[in-house]
Design an enzyme around this catalytic site. Structure first.
Site, mmCIF file in Angstrom:
data_model
loop_
_atom_site.group_PDB
_atom_site.id
_atom_site.type_symbol
_atom_site.label_atom_id
_atom_site.label_comp_id
_atom_site.label_asym_id
_atom_site.label_seq_id
_atom_site.Cartn_x
_atom_site.Cartn_y
_atom_site.Cartn_z
ATOM 1 N N CYS A 1 5.119 -6.130 1.395
ATOM 2 C CA CYS A 1 5.710 -4.722 1.498
ATOM 3 C C CYS A 1 4.791 -4.000 2.858
ATOM 4 O O CYS A 1 5.225 -4.405 3.956
ATOM 5 C CB CYS A 1 5.334 -3.997 0.194
ATOM 6 S SG CYS A 1 6.273 -2.425 -0.110
ATOM 7 N N TYR A 2 4.119 -3.164 2.462
ATOM 8 C CA TYR A 2 3.270 -2.407 3.393
ATOM 9 C C TYR A 2 2.804 -3.690 4.592
ATOM 10 O O TYR A 2 2.703 -3.486 5.638
ATOM 11 C CB TYR A 2 2.101 -1.899 3.166
ATOM 12 C CG TYR A 2 1.305 -0.897 4.172
ATOM 13 C CD1 TYR A 2 1.696 0.201 4.595
ATOM 14 C CD2 TYR A 2 0.347 -1.382 4.793
ATOM 15 C CE1 TYR A 2 1.144 0.737 5.742
ATOM 16 C CE2 TYR A 2 -0.495 -0.557 5.822
ATOM 17 C CZ TYR A 2 -0.125 0.435 6.295
ATOM 18 O OH TYR A 2 -0.714 1.230 7.118
ATOM 19 N N LYS B 1 -6.553 -8.810 -17.971
ATOM 20 C CA LYS B 1 -6.630 -8.896 -19.567
ATOM 21 C C LYS B 1 -6.286 -10.277 -19.857
ATOM 22 O O LYS B 1 -7.372 -10.798 -20.507
ATOM 23 C CB LYS B 1 -5.486 -8.222 -20.004
ATOM 24 C CG LYS B 1 -5.290 -7.905 -21.561
ATOM 25 C CD LYS B 1 -6.064 -6.714 -21.786
ATOM 26 C CE LYS B 1 -6.661 -6.580 -23.134
ATOM 27 N NZ LYS B 1 -7.423 -5.170 -22.950
ATOM 28 N N GLY C 1 0.911 -1.124 0.054
ATOM 29 C CA GLY C 1 0.062 -0.089 0.078
ATOM 30 C C GLY C 1 0.957 1.380 -0.065
ATOM 31 O O GLY C 1 2.169 1.227 0.320
ATOM 32 N N GLU D 1 3.752 -11.211 -6.753
ATOM 33 C CA GLU D 1 2.413 -11.113 -7.888
ATOM 34 C C GLU D 1 2.908 -10.729 -9.166
ATOM 35 O O GLU D 1 1.952 -10.906 -9.910
ATOM 36 C CB GLU D 1 1.442 -10.500 -7.048
ATOM 37 C CG GLU D 1 1.364 -8.974 -6.853
ATOM 38 C CD GLU D 1 1.982 -8.601 -5.695
ATOM 39 O OE1 GLU D 1 3.015 -9.368 -5.156
ATOM 40 O OE2 GLU D 1 2.033 -7.590 -5.152
ATOM 41 N N HIS E 1 7.295 -7.734 -4.428
ATOM 42 C CA HIS E 1 6.264 -8.105 -5.024
ATOM 43 C C HIS E 1 6.208 -9.693 -5.751
ATOM 44 O O HIS E 1 6.589 -9.518 -6.764
ATOM 45 C CB HIS E 1 5.351 -7.150 -5.857
ATOM 46 C CG HIS E 1 4.998 -5.732 -4.990
ATOM 47 N ND1 HIS E 1 3.941 -5.692 -4.311
ATOM 48 C CD2 HIS E 1 6.034 -4.842 -4.683
ATOM 49 C CE1 HIS E 1 4.035 -4.530 -3.812
ATOM 50 N NE2 HIS E 1 5.144 -3.994 -3.804
ATOM 51 N N ASP F 1 -11.906 -6.401 -24.146
ATOM 52 C CA ASP F 1 -12.511 -6.348 -23.398
ATOM 53 C C ASP F 1 -14.177 -6.109 -23.368
ATOM 54 O O ASP F 1 -15.004 -7.019 -22.963
ATOM 55 C CB ASP F 1 -12.263 -5.148 -22.391
ATOM 56 C CG ASP F 1 -10.754 -5.365 -21.984
ATOM 57 O OD1 ASP F 1 -10.209 -6.187 -22.322
ATOM 58 O OD2 ASP F 1 -10.108 -4.396 -21.662
HETATM 59 P P1 XMP Z 1 -1.415 2.367 -19.007
HETATM 60 O O1 XMP Z 1 -1.167 3.718 -19.803
HETATM 61 O O2 XMP Z 1 -1.996 2.889 -17.619
HETATM 62 O O3 XMP Z 1 -1.912 1.293 -19.805
HETATM 63 O O4 XMP Z 1 0.062 1.848 -18.424
HETATM 64 C C1 XMP Z 1 -2.244 0.021 -19.371
HETATM 65 C C2 XMP Z 1 -3.176 -0.841 -20.620
HETATM 66 O O5 XMP Z 1 -4.165 -0.154 -20.262
HETATM 67 C C3 XMP Z 1 -4.682 0.484 -21.683
HETATM 68 N N1 XMP Z 1 -5.252 1.652 -21.364
HETATM 69 C C4 XMP Z 1 -6.616 1.849 -21.486
HETATM 70 N N2 XMP Z 1 -7.708 0.984 -21.630
HETATM 71 N N3 XMP Z 1 -9.302 2.444 -21.368
HETATM 72 C C5 XMP Z 1 -9.036 1.262 -21.910
HETATM 73 O O6 XMP Z 1 -10.100 0.430 -21.806
HETATM 74 C C6 XMP Z 1 -8.403 3.553 -20.871
HETATM 75 O O7 XMP Z 1 -8.558 4.540 -20.792
HETATM 76 C C7 XMP Z 1 -7.061 3.032 -20.887
HETATM 77 N N4 XMP Z 1 -5.870 3.721 -20.649
HETATM 78 C C8 XMP Z 1 -4.919 2.772 -20.979
HETATM 79 C C9 XMP Z 1 -3.268 0.661 -22.303
HETATM 80 O O8 XMP Z 1 -3.345 0.695 -23.637
HETATM 81 C C10 XMP Z 1 -2.402 -0.603 -21.930
HETATM 82 O O9 XMP Z 1 -2.659 -1.753 -22.647
#
Ligand code: XMP
Length: 502
Positions: free
Chosen positions: A77-78, A358, A50, A163, A161, A219
């Protein structure tokens, strides 16, 4: 059914812990430290990391009802700091934190059965153990001499971590805890999850109508397919063409969704999105504006259809990075289908995949019969190219980025490198740079190329393509797009950067 309870102290990685345990076939649920309850099926407890410090006023404590002499407990960690304090040791702010990959040296312990003595792990902390009570043993130390693991009877603590996939043998360490120390057994699987989700959606929605926001990503498509299994024709898919998709992607996605027999409507909302984005440069503001424009379109359509629910493909990493469910983790960015929603919305939200990651979503999609080619597409953010055009978004910039992105992906495909990274894309930077094209001075956009290796998007490392592949992509982008004068490659890992630039 045996279970492991994960107590959430607000770490970005808490849901990942629960998920890793489910991967081991053992059911796992996340609870708040103030609402901690165990049952006769609870075989062990994990205290998450945390952002707080245990010595801070008002920081979260161990659950009152936890009996550390009776139930195997692993603090991370925490969580480890809480165990150390409760055993009479002390935690202090280190002179400098340890963030990123670190080597730790391990002692012999059941937790490290089958794990090498020296291990590369992910550390992400500013505090460390100052002193330990006499009956507490050190079972791991970092190369800088910081306590990285402790043991006392049924209790274990880790400063790193296990995980995240960037910790070597992390799954083995968790398996040693869950199966070995806790002696938990179970046969939890994706099929069990699929059945539970379908039942849950039926109960939640009843006879009401649902409109599904389809972004074309994995998704939202999996969410729509599982919902259609639950409520059939009471679901209508809506695909918003906002002009911020990849080149030609909208058509490809639609044909696949229709093959899946989804009832899909396409709405052209390009003008609405570009007009709302005029003059918006702040990344969070941009995400909010895009989220609001989506909702406006959905609400209008829902009124026509008589729908009362909006289905979204929100997954766990979106939820975490928009601020954890317990409200204690730091907000990284508002993922548009979570933090970007307006406060007042006429539609009720249906988010069946909220607890999943994912790769679990991909497994669920496979179990639902969605073709592999579709499930293995690179992730694409809900706000589309809007968060890949830094600064103000305009139709002209969207077009430049679409071309650069297409050339990058085409090059990867032609060199058989399109599946070697987890995600690859181009970003348009809000700066101009001088170049020379055909003996003439040019002054144009800078395009950044980004590709990462990851398994759930929570952590990532920048992908190493062969140099000639990147050179070819760069020379084609500058050669074929007159408005671009320079191409750079992003070498940053997550953390400390995020995958998307905004
Ligand atoms: P970041 O930039 O947060 O991205 O490291 C992690 C993963 O999430 C995707 N990503 C999003 N997916 N809505 C989504 O459905 C969003 O607003 C959004 N922003 C980032 C990004 O492409 C990466 O796979």
């Amino acid at each position: 059914m045996h279970e492991i309870v994960v107590v959430d102290y607000g770490s970005q990685y808490t849901p990942l812990l629960a998920r890793r345990i489910r991967e081991l076939g053992v059911f796992s649920r996340i609870v708040d430290s103030k609402r901690f309850e165990i049952t006769k099926d609870t075989k062990g407890v994990i205290l998450s990391g945390g952002p707080q410090s245990v010595y801070e006023r008002g920081s979260l404590k161990l659950p009152e009802k936890i009996d550390l002499t009776n139930v195997p407990t692993l603090g991370i960690c925490y969580g480890m700091h809480l165990l150390v304090e409760s055993l009479g040791g002390r935690i202090s702010a280190g002179s400098s934190g340890e963030y990123g990959a670190t080597i730790v040296e391990l002692e012999k312990d059941e937790l490290f059965e089958g794990v090498p003595d020296n291990l590369k792990v992910l550390m992400s902390h500013g505090d460390s153990v100052l002193s330990l009570s006499d009956d507490c043993e050190v079972i791991a130390k970092s190369s800088r001499g910081i306590v990285a693991g402790i043991r006392k009877d049924l209790l274990r603590g880790l400063q790193f971590h296990p995980e995240v996939c960037h910790t070597e043998f992390g799954k083995r360490i968790l398996a040693n805890f869950v199966r070995g120390i806790c002696k938990a057994e179970g046969d939890w699987s994706i099929k069990v999850l699929e059945k539970d989700l379908i039942e849950g959606i039926k109960r939640h929605v009843g006879e009401e109508k649902v409109i599904a926001g389809l972004s074309g990503g994995v998704d939202s498509s999996v969410a729509a397919v599982i919902t259609s299994r639950a409520i059939g024709t009471n679901l209508t898919g809506v695909f918003v063409d906002h002009g911020l998709m990849r080149e030609r992607e909208a058509d490809e996605i639609l044909s696949i969704l229709r093959e899946l027999r989804m009832n899909v409507r396409v709405l052209d909302a390009k003008d609405l999105f570009f007009s709302r984005l005029k003059g918006v440069v702040d990344p969070e503001q941009k995400r909010r504006v895009i989220g609001e424009a989506f909702i406006e379109v959905f609400e209008r359509e829902a009124r026509k259809l008589g729908a009362t629910f909006l289905l979204q493909g929100t997954i766990m990493s979106d939820v975490i990075e928009s601020g954890s469910s317990s409200g204690t983790s730091d907000k990284i960015k508002s993922h548009h289908n979570v933090g970007g929603l307006p406060e007042r919305m006429a539609l009720k939200l249906l988010e069946p995949l909220r607890q999943l990651f994912k790769d679990e979503v991909r497994l669920l999609g496979k179990s639902l019969g969605i073709p592999d080619g579709f499930l293995n597409r690179h992730p694409f953010p809900g706000p589309g190219l809007g968060v890949r055009i830094l600064g103000e978004v305009t139709p002209e910039k969207a077009q430049v980025l679409q071309r650069a992105d297409r050339i990058f992906l085409e090059t990867l495909r032609s060199k058989k490198e399109d599946r070697s990274s987890w995600q690859a894309f181009a970003v348009l930077l809000p700066i101009s740079s001088v170049g020379v094209k055909g003996d003439r001075r040019s002054y144009g956009y800078v395009i950044a190329l980004r590709a990462v290796d990851s398994s759930e998007g929570m952590t990532a490392t920048s992908h190493e393509f062969p140099w000639h592949v990147l050179k070819e992509a760069a020379s084609r982008i500058v050669g074929e797009i007159p408005q671009v004068s320079r191409v750079v490659y992003d070498l940053t890992d997550k953390p400390p950067a995020t995958i998307e630039w905004e």
